[in-house]
Enzyme design. Structure first.
Site, PDB file in Angstrom:
ATOM      1  N   ASP A  21     -14.812  -8.284  -4.751  1.00  0.00           N
ATOM      2  CA  ASP A  21     -14.645  -8.679  -3.348  1.00  0.00           C
ATOM      3  C   ASP A  21     -15.629  -9.766  -2.955  1.00  0.00           C
ATOM      4  O   ASP A  21     -15.372 -10.539  -2.028  1.00  0.00           O
ATOM      5  CB  ASP A  21     -14.814  -7.462  -2.440  1.00  0.00           C
ATOM      6  CG  ASP A  21     -13.574  -6.604  -2.530  1.00  0.00           C
ATOM      7  OD1 ASP A  21     -13.471  -5.814  -3.479  1.00  0.00           O
ATOM      8  OD2 ASP A  21     -12.677  -6.784  -1.679  1.00  0.00           O
TER       9      ASP A  21
ATOM     10  N   ARG B  45     -12.438  -7.223   8.401  1.00  0.00           N
ATOM     11  CA  ARG B  45     -13.105  -6.426   7.347  1.00  0.00           C
ATOM     12  C   ARG B  45     -14.303  -7.263   6.879  1.00  0.00           C
ATOM     13  O   ARG B  45     -14.181  -8.482   6.759  1.00  0.00           O
ATOM     14  CB  ARG B  45     -12.188  -6.150   6.154  1.00  0.00           C
ATOM     15  CG  ARG B  45     -11.177  -5.053   6.388  1.00  0.00           C
ATOM     16  CD  ARG B  45     -10.416  -4.723   5.090  1.00  0.00           C
ATOM     17  NE  ARG B  45     -11.089  -3.728   4.282  1.00  0.00           N
ATOM     18  CZ  ARG B  45     -10.686  -3.386   3.050  1.00  0.00           C
ATOM     19  NH1 ARG B  45      -9.653  -3.996   2.500  1.00  0.00           N
ATOM     20  NH2 ARG B  45     -11.330  -2.466   2.365  1.00  0.00           N
TER      21      ARG B  45
ATOM     22  N   GLN C 253      -5.792   3.260  -4.634  1.00  0.00           N
ATOM     23  CA  GLN C 253      -5.209   1.958  -4.997  1.00  0.00           C
ATOM     24  C   GLN C 253      -4.854   1.903  -6.483  1.00  0.00           C
ATOM     25  O   GLN C 253      -3.922   1.201  -6.875  1.00  0.00           O
ATOM     26  CB  GLN C 253      -6.192   0.824  -4.662  1.00  0.00           C
ATOM     27  CG  GLN C 253      -6.385   0.568  -3.176  1.00  0.00           C
ATOM     28  CD  GLN C 253      -7.584   1.319  -2.616  1.00  0.00           C
ATOM     29  OE1 GLN C 253      -7.917   2.409  -3.079  1.00  0.00           O
ATOM     30  NE2 GLN C 253      -8.229   0.759  -1.618  1.00  0.00           N
TER      31      GLN C 253
ATOM     32  N   GLY D 245      -7.145  -6.279  -0.917  1.00  0.00           N
ATOM     33  CA  GLY D 245      -7.462  -7.050  -2.120  1.00  0.00           C
ATOM     34  C   GLY D 245      -7.977  -8.413  -1.681  1.00  0.00           C
ATOM     35  O   GLY D 245      -7.383  -9.061  -0.801  1.00  0.00           O
TER      36      GLY D 245
HETATM   37  O1  MRU Z   1     -10.365  -1.845  -0.203  1.00  0.00           O
HETATM   38  P1  MRU Z   1      -9.532  -2.756  -1.023  1.00  0.00           P
HETATM   39  O2  MRU Z   1      -8.323  -2.106  -1.594  1.00  0.00           O
HETATM   40  O3  MRU Z   1      -9.202  -4.047  -0.313  1.00  0.00           O
HETATM   41  O4  MRU Z   1     -10.479  -3.133  -2.248  1.00  0.00           O
HETATM   42  C1  MRU Z   1     -10.013  -4.051  -3.199  1.00  0.00           C
HETATM   43  C2  MRU Z   1     -10.906  -4.195  -4.367  1.00  0.00           C
HETATM   44  O5  MRU Z   1     -11.992  -3.669  -4.418  1.00  0.00           O
HETATM   45  C3  MRU Z   1     -10.439  -5.095  -5.457  1.00  0.00           C
HETATM   46  O6  MRU Z   1     -10.943  -4.683  -6.690  1.00  0.00           O
HETATM   47  C4  MRU Z   1     -10.928  -6.514  -5.203  1.00  0.00           C
HETATM   48  O7  MRU Z   1     -10.589  -6.941  -3.907  1.00  0.00           O
HETATM   49  C5  MRU Z   1     -10.375  -7.487  -6.189  1.00  0.00           C
HETATM   50  S1  MRU Z   1      -8.655  -7.804  -5.876  1.00  0.00           S
HETATM   51  C6  MRU Z   1      -8.149  -8.999  -6.948  1.00  0.00           C
END
Ligand code: MRU
Length: 327
Positions: free
Chosen positions: A229, A84, A188, A46
């Site tokens: 993101d 990442r 998720q 996140g």
């Molecule tokens: O791969 P992830 O679980 O890190 O992806 C997270 C997302 O795409 C969320 O929607 C984004 O980071 C917003 S979190 C407030």
């Protein structure tokens, strides 16, 4: 949910292990290797949580090079920032703490802790702003909202972005139902967002990702609210793969598609979404289900973790300080 997703305890970073949810487990990150590994495996995930972990990770590196070897701290910071590629918050958090490293490990930790507190405040503020926007757009009756992935407290420090908006609306009695995309391949939505909604006692149903656009087309959804993101300079939104389909369906159905994200998710350097590196993850995540191979041994996978929603499909981007529109 008052639990903090991540915090500094004694001499280490203490985090909720998000790979284990809905089982609760906390793990200690004691080295920079631990931090890089936790980011890569999505133990912490996140965008806002990654930003705070980046900051705390630099503070950890500063303690471990307390002899003042700034080059070694900077090398560790680079490793953390590139663990990442997509969420801009990660490098933002790393960069925010680096100047303080020159004043010693305590100053670095204080800067990281400040970023953590700022994130918590920003998410609470943008959640209130997003709730006000949806109340105005959808009307004062309880609404059906759709969301995707997890943009809740567990993706941040202790409040959430998109799910923070849901939480604020629920506090006003304005949530009839939340439809939660399960979010293949790492689930998720089903594992993390549903866990948060249970804890908050908010009515919800988990749907397969492919059901979202069709349900929107039937008129079953009043508005979509998601996190991000990275938001590019032209307001293209990069978020969990599957977001684009929800945005297309929302535009076609004429319902609001709202993005809730802190200012630290805005990237003025990326001119548009295409300029953002979309992480491609291990194909095994797609080819297996529940640890068992489901595709033929001969098949390979393509596994982009995010997609790009063009700005013209986004009704509004809500941050802690403003509401952004394309026009
Ligand atoms: O791969 P992830 O679980 O890190 O992806 C997270 C997302 O795409 C969320 O929607 C984004 O980071 C917003 S979190 C407030």
């Amino acid at each position: 949910m008052t639990v903090r997703t991540l915090e500094w305890v004694d001499d280490h970073i203490d985090v909720v292990d998000q790979t284990a949810l809905p089982q609760w487990r906390r793990v200690a990150l004691r080295t920079v290797d631990d931090v890089v590994d936790a980011i890569g495996r999505l133990v912490v995930r996140g965008a806002p949580a990654l930003g705070v972990l980046g900051a705390l990770g630099v503070a950890l590196a500063a303690r471990q090079h307390a002899d003042g070897d700034l080059d070694a701290v900077r090398a560790d910071a680079d490793r953390i920032a590139s663990a990442r590629p997509t969420a801009v918050n990660l490098s933002h958090g790393v960069r925010a703490v680096l100047p303080a490293v020159e004043r010693g490990p305590d100053a670095a930790l204080a800067a990281a802790r400040q970023l953590l507190e700022d994130d918590a405040l920003a998410c609470a503020a943008l959640s209130r702003r997003g709730a006000a926007l949806l109340r105005e757009r959808v009307g004062p009756q309880p609404m059906v909202l759709a969301t995707h992935c997890n943009a809740g407290a567990l993706a941040c420090v202790d409040w959430g972005t998109a799910l923070g908006v849901v939480r604020a609306l629920h506090g006003e009695g304005l949530v009839r139902m939340v439809l939660v995309g399960e979010t293949r391949p790492l689930l998720q939505g089903a594992r993390i967002t549903a866990t948060e909604l249970v804890a908050l006692d908010i009515p919800h149903r988990v749907i397969v990702d492919a059901a979202g656009p069709g349900l929107i087309a039937t008129g079953a959804v009043d508005a979509v609210v998601v996190g991000a993101d990275r938001v590019a300079a032209n307001l293209d939104v990069v978020n969990k793969v599957g977001t684009y389909g929800l945005a297309l369906a929302s535009a076609r159905a004429g319902i609001p598609f709202v993005v809730a994200a802190p200012e630290s998710t805005l990237d003025p350097v990326a001119p548009d979404g295409v300029a953002v590196t979309v992480e491609e993850r291990d194909g095994a995540e797609v080819l297996q289900f529940g640890g068992h191979r489901v595709a033929p041994a001969e098949s390979t996978a393509l596994n982009p973790a995010f997609d790009i929603t063009p700005a013209d499909l986004v009704t509004a981007i809500v941050t802690e300080s403003r509401v952004l529109h394309r026009t």
